[in-house]
Design a protein around this motif. Structure first.
Motif, mmCIF file in Angstrom:
data_model
loop_
_atom_site.group_PDB
_atom_site.id
_atom_site.type_symbol
_atom_site.label_atom_id
_atom_site.label_comp_id
_atom_site.label_asym_id
_atom_site.label_seq_id
_atom_site.Cartn_x
_atom_site.Cartn_y
_atom_site.Cartn_z
ATOM 1 N N UNK A 1 0.849 -1.196 0.000
ATOM 2 C CA UNK A 1 0.000 0.000 0.000
ATOM 3 C C UNK A 1 0.887 1.250 0.000
ATOM 4 N N UNK A 2 0.510 2.209 -0.824
ATOM 5 C CA UNK A 2 1.182 3.508 -0.858
ATOM 6 C C UNK A 2 0.125 4.611 -0.712
ATOM 7 N N UNK A 3 0.569 5.732 -0.193
ATOM 8 C CA UNK A 3 -0.262 6.945 -0.212
ATOM 9 C C UNK A 3 0.464 7.947 -1.083
ATOM 10 N N UNK A 4 -0.181 8.371 -2.165
ATOM 11 C CA UNK A 4 0.466 9.312 -3.073
ATOM 12 C C UNK A 4 -0.305 10.633 -3.075
ATOM 13 N N UNK A 5 0.416 11.708 -3.415
ATOM 14 C CA UNK A 5 -0.180 13.052 -3.445
ATOM 15 C C UNK A 5 0.148 13.707 -4.776
ATOM 16 N N UNK A 6 -0.804 14.466 -5.304
ATOM 17 C CA UNK A 6 -0.615 15.179 -6.567
ATOM 18 C C UNK A 6 -0.187 16.618 -6.275
ATOM 19 N N UNK A 7 0.934 17.006 -6.835
ATOM 20 C CA UNK A 7 1.433 18.385 -6.683
ATOM 21 C C UNK A 7 2.396 18.671 -7.831
ATOM 22 N N UNK A 8 2.383 19.908 -8.306
ATOM 23 C CA UNK A 8 3.275 20.316 -9.402
ATOM 24 C C UNK A 8 3.139 19.388 -10.611
ATOM 25 N N UNK A 9 1.920 18.904 -10.826
ATOM 26 C CA UNK A 9 1.604 18.026 -11.940
ATOM 27 C C UNK A 9 2.437 16.738 -11.940
ATOM 28 N N UNK A 10 2.772 16.300 -10.740
ATOM 29 C CA UNK A 10 3.464 15.031 -10.562
ATOM 30 C C UNK A 10 2.823 14.283 -9.392
ATOM 31 N N UNK A 11 3.182 13.015 -9.276
ATOM 32 C CA UNK A 11 2.716 12.210 -8.149
ATOM 33 C C UNK A 11 3.886 11.998 -7.189
ATOM 34 N N UNK A 12 3.653 12.301 -5.924
ATOM 35 C CA UNK A 12 4.687 12.140 -4.908
ATOM 36 C C UNK A 12 4.244 11.098 -3.875
ATOM 37 N N UNK A 13 5.189 10.347 -3.414
ATOM 38 C CA UNK A 13 4.891 9.337 -2.400
ATOM 39 C C UNK A 13 4.885 9.981 -1.022
ATOM 40 N N UNK A 14 3.766 9.837 -0.310
ATOM 41 C CA UNK A 14 3.655 10.341 1.055
ATOM 42 C C UNK A 14 3.993 9.239 2.046
ATOM 43 N N UNK A 15 3.525 8.016 1.715
ATOM 44 C CA UNK A 15 3.798 6.861 2.576
ATOM 45 C C UNK A 15 4.079 5.658 1.705
#
Length: 610
Positions: A596-610
């Protein structure tokens, strides 16, 4: 160039090599195979329905006391599926040669010279009438070479106890792996058992709960049982000089080769359609081949046999009937449910481990502990979201919004229950009271606006995969232009094509997903370069999946052999696009991945939060 290269790869990889495999071992010889465990030699007996301590002791010519001494768990009950260690040092070799076989509730005795019913009754401490009742053929007299059934339930125990002739029963436990911040209270609520009952079957848990610890949860009755770690042992006999692997993928080779049509354009159209259907199988194989080559350089001796399932159950049945198929050590695929169920049933009967690399129903795991499922199920992802809400969103304004339909109501109900269980376990009443629910109806947006607080962070949990609702909701929410807002959604949102990508950025959207590829990482970029050298193509997601599955499972074979239970319960890895963290789903069921991952959308990219 790309399509031509794809077709070329397809033709090359789909030629099925006729590897020479060893003949299937005789079942009885395999059962008496010597295993070297912790420096001692053993036979391994898998307890089946109807087995008794007495019958097992007679089969291996060993005393019941020696059997219990080597297997401490037998002090409670004999359970189906137990792996009993039979120490060679305690076996009476002379008696072993003439020891009876076990058939359910019976011992099978071969009549020898000068045997009489009286001598047999005395040997097994049983009444002559009980032998006669179980063997109608004795009406014709006792003859040398006859196989007699000795009913174990009628044997009179010298120890004056029924324990030795009591048939094996289903295990009274399930195994639970402790997660972060779990408490006894939370476990008791989750499994609907008393906290004292959990303590009782785990020797009091004197050291407390520890993350990653395996504990027993009483289901049928309260009895003392050794922790699972003592039952999972490393078997040196499971490590081999080389391994055979069968890869079952939908490649449609015959259909492509047999394309005939007088109309050139129709032929090309059909060819393109077949190649599109074969694309996932081709891409998976491309990544898997690179993994196999990489492991070969590390010393793994592996034969890979590629089978074209053609998305056809009849074809799969034909493959499974191939005599050479039985010699495989590991099966990967098929990709479609009905075909996989056929292969999984075959794997169970022949005790071969089988891997489902794609999303499938969890029913493939039920009653089959040879199955492992790579794709994480929705309940696991939802549980993670609820735990994250309880652990990381405490003190924030949390609003759960979902449409009024059966599927989404049930998902929200489950999510809320897990959330409340977690907050109760943390003894955080403020967090538990901070969750606000809004069941979305047409025109309810003003009701939601009233609950938003401009000065604070507003966290919206939207547990819905209804594309129409999600699209409408995010569109309206984006019009509010509120800065302090973040939205948590589901993995399925990634595939919604009609949502403006700006909404994901503006609303600080977070998604709980089972796979995540960081294309900026050096490891991924290195894989892309290697993939291009192989195929003059850039890898697709299924190629990354094939590589990940290959690297994990082939790495396990290389390092641990066929000790799969040891592997799954003791080893966690992360590959290019997913984690491998397996947990057993039930006593007699398979293993599910908890990636399981938690991802976030910012600056038109996907970043891994967890």
């Amino acid at each position: 160039m790309g399509m031509k290269k794809l077709i070329y790869i397809f033709i090359v990889v789909c030629v099925l090599p006729a590897f020479g495999f060893a003949q299937e071992k005789n079942a009885s010889k395999e059962e008496l195979q010597v295993h070297n465990i912790n420096g001692k030699e053993y036979y391994i007996h898998i307890v089946e329905a109807g087995n008794t301590l007495y019958a097992i002791s007679r089969k291996y010519a060993i005393s019941v006391d020696d059997l219990k001494k080597e297997n401490p768990r037998l002090s409670e009950a004999l359970t189906i599926g137990d792996r009993l260690m039979i120490p060679l040092n305690n076996i009476k070799v002379k008696d072993l040669k003439k020891s009876p076989e076990i058939d359910g509730n019976f011992l099978l005795h071969e009549v020898r010279n000068k045997s009489t019913l009286y001598s047999l009754a005395k040997e097994y401490n049983i009444e002559i009438n009980d032998i006669l009742a179980a063997n109608p053929a004795l009406d014709q007299g006792l003859k040398k070479g006859m196989t007699l059934k000795i009913p174990v339930a009628k044997i009179k125990s010298e120890q004056n106890t029924d324990e030795y002739i009591k048939p094996a029963e289903l295990s009274p436990y399930i195994t639970h792996k402790v997660q972060g911040k779990e408490t006894l209270y939370a476990l008791s609520k989750k499994y609907n058992v008393e906290q004292d009952s959990i303590l009782k079957v785990n020797d009091g848990l004197a050291g407390g709960l520890k993350v990653g610890q395996l504990i027993n949860i009483p289901i049928l009755k309260e009895t003392k049982k050794e922790p699972l770690e003592t039952a999972v042992v490393y078997d040196s006999n499971a490590v081999k000089q080389g391994y055979a692997l069968s890869l079952l993928l939908p490649l449609y080779v015959d259909s492509l080769e047999n394309l005939t049509d007088t109309n050139y354009h129709q032929t090309q159209k059909k060819r393109k359609k077949l190649l599109n259907k074969a694309q996932y199988g081709i891409e998976f194989y491309q990544g898997f081949k690179i993994a196999a080559d990489s492991m070969a350089k590390l010393g793994l001796n592996l034969e890979v046999r590629l089978f074209d399932t053609a998305h056809d159950t009849a074809r799969v049945n034909q493959i499974l009937k191939d005599s050479s198929f039985k010699a495989t050590d590991l099966i990967i695929g098929p990709l479609y449910l009905e075909e996989f169920m056929l292969a999984a049933d075959y794997a169970k009967r022949n005790k071969i481990n089988i891997v489902s690399p794609v999303k499938q129903s969890n029913k493939i795991l039920l009653g089959n502990n040879f199955v492992s499922k790579v794709a994480t199920s929705e309940p696991i992802r939802n549980r993670f979201l609820a735990q994250y809400m309880a652990d990381s969103l405490r003190g924030e304004q949390v609003i759960m919004v979902y449409p009024d339909n059966f599927k989404d109501r049930n998902r929200a109900k489950s999510l809320k229950q897990i959330y409340y269980d977690q907050t109760s376990a943390l003894q955080d009443t403020n967090a538990a009271g901070g969750l606000v629910e809004v069941m979305w109806m047409q025109g309810d947006f003003d009701k939601l606006k009233e609950k938003l607080i401009e000065e604070e962070m507003n966290t919206l949990i939207v547990p819905s995969d209804n594309q129409a609702f999600v699209t409408q909701f995010l569109t309206q929410l984006n019009l509010l232009e509120i800065e302090n807002i973040q939205v948590f959604g589901l993995e399925e949102w990634q595939n919604f094509q009609n949502i403006d990508v700006n909404y994901f950025q503006n609303l600080n959207v977070h998604l709980v997903v089972s796979e995540y590829i960081d294309y900026q990482s050096e490891r991924m970029q290195s894989f892309e370069r290697l993939f291009y050298r192989y195929y003059e193509l850039m890898p697709e997601k299924f190629s990354v999946l094939g590589f990940d599955v290959g690297m994990y499972y082939l790495g396990l074979l290389n390092n641990y052999g066929l000790n799969f239970e040891v592997m799954f319960l003791g080893l966690q890895e992360e590959q290019l696009g997913r984690k491998f963290e397996f947990l057993k789903t039930g006593i007699e069921s398979g293993y599910e991945n908890h990636s399981v991952y938690l991802i976030r959308y910012a600056d038109f990219q996907r970043y891994r939060v967890y």
